[in-house]
Structure formats: structure tokens, C-alpha cells
Design a protein around this motif. Structure first.
Motif, PDB file in Angstrom:
ATOM      1  N   GLN A  65       0.811  -1.219   0.000  1.00  0.00           N
ATOM      2  CA  GLN A  65       0.000   0.000   0.000  1.00  0.00           C
ATOM      3  C   GLN A  65       0.843   1.267   0.000  1.00  0.00           C
ATOM      4  N   ASN A  66       1.869   1.332   0.835  1.00  0.00           N
ATOM      5  CA  ASN A  66       2.653   2.555   0.972  1.00  0.00           C
ATOM      6  C   ASN A  66       4.103   2.420   0.530  1.00  0.00           C
ATOM      7  N   LYS A 102       4.031  -2.380  -8.068  1.00  0.00           N
ATOM      8  CA  LYS A 102       3.895  -2.630  -6.627  1.00  0.00           C
ATOM      9  C   LYS A 102       5.146  -3.240  -6.003  1.00  0.00           C
TER      10      LYS A 102
END
Length: 197
Positions: A65-66, A102
Motif C-alpha cells: 500500500q505505501n 507494486k
């Protein structure tokens, strides 16, 4: 005798013209059904399934996510009785994951080549020391992605059944915990007709 030679020449010409081959480009994503062996369609199905599964698994969604975790992909082990280019399967999965934006990857297949280049830069006396990349500056992987491809083959008379199973896992290298695992199954059945065609 002349007639025999003429018949032989005609038979040779007809035989050669009947044996001509033709090469055409096909669609690389089209279903391939030449035989029951592992093929391009199987590779594409497995890669798509594994990448989709991993990218949508809730813990992996949280991990990515981060930040972009660093992964190395171990070559998939071929546990089938066939010669299968599992490096190609590994490459396809790695490419799909990298293109997702990602993950970042370390290519373990090039470690020796990189080591030789760094040794040359630092010890050959031919590279400006201010531009030479120093040893010990690379970033280590956080996760390892690995898997196995296995098969079960059964034959009964004119019917041959081939079952493939691909299993993959994502391991956290610091803790040894498996963060994700999934498998994809493929079954192919080949039947011969009464005339063996």
C-alpha cells in the motif's frame, strides 16, 4: 524403361510438392492445443492466475500500500516428467508483478555477473575510483517468491489424462513467515479416435 524413369520422376516431384511446409504467424495469446503437453496457454493461464491472486490477497495489498517491497524470485522447480522451461514461467510472473508497479526485484541469476563487474571496477586499476561502485551497497530482498510445478499422468487405452498443479508462495525473509500462497490446476485429456487420428 523410359516409362519407369518417367514414373519415378513424377513420383519424386509429387512427393516433394506434397512435403512443402508453410510458416505463418499466429496469435501468441490464442489457445494452443497441438498436444497434451504443457504449452504456451498453460504458461499464460498460470502466470495470470498467480499474479492476480497475489496482488488481490489482503495482506499483500497492505504490504504494497505505501511502499514497493523488494522481492527475489527463485526459479520454479519442475517436478513433472516433461522438459518444461520453468524459467520462462518465472520470467512471465516476475514481469507481470514488476509492471504492476507494486514491487521491486533483485535478479539472483545475475549475482555472479554483477560481482565480476564490481570486482573489475574496484580492483582492476582501470576505473576511476570516484566513479567505481563500491561493494556492499546493494539493497537486500525482503521477500522470496518461489514455487513448484508438478504433474500426474494417467493413460487408459486410447485416453491420456494429464493433470498439472502449480503452487507458489511468498516468504518474508526476516521472519520466515509465508505471507501468501496459492495454486493453479490444469487438466488436459487426449483421446484417440478408432482410426488413431
Amino acid at each position: 524403361m523410359k516409362n519407369l524413369k518417367l514414373i519415378f520422376v513424377l513420383a519424386a516431384v509429387i512427393g516433394l510438392s506434397a512435403c512443402q511446409s508453410k510458416v505463418e504467424y499466429g496469435n501468441a495469446t490464442e489457445v494452443e492445443t497441438v498436444n497434451e503437453n504443457f504449452g504456451s496457454t498453460d504458461l499464460q493461464d498460470i502466470a495470470a492466475k498467480m499474479v492476480d491472486s497475489m496482488m488481490t490477497f489482503p495482506p499483500v495489498v497492505v504490504i504494497t500500500q505505501n511502499n514497493r517491497p523488494i522481492i527475489f524470485v527463485d526459479k520454479i522447480k519442475n517436478k513433472t516428467s516433461e522438459h518444461i522451461d520453468t524459467e520462462s514461467v518465472t520470467d512471465t510472473i516476475s514481469n507481470k508483478l514488476l509492471r504492476s508497479g507494486k514491487f521491486r526485484f533483485i535478479d539472483m541469476t545475475k549475482v555472479d555477473t554483477v560481482r565480476k563487474q564490481l570486482d573489475y571496477q574496484n580492483n582492476a586499476g582501470m576505473v576511476d575510483p570516484t566513479t567505481a561502485i563500491k561493494f556492499g551497497r546493494q539493497i537486500g530482498a525482503q521477500y522470496m517468491l518461489y514455487g513448484n510445478l508438478s504433474s500426474i499422468v494417467k493413460q487408459d487405452g486410447s485416453t491420456k489424462d494429464v493433470y498439472y498443479k502449480m503452487t507458489m508462495r511468498l516468504m518474508d525473509l526476516e521472519t520466515g513467515l509465508i505471507e501468501w500462497s496459492d495454486e493453479k490446476e490444469i487438466r488436459k485429456v487426449k483421446s484417440k479416435s478408432f482410426l488413431g487420428l
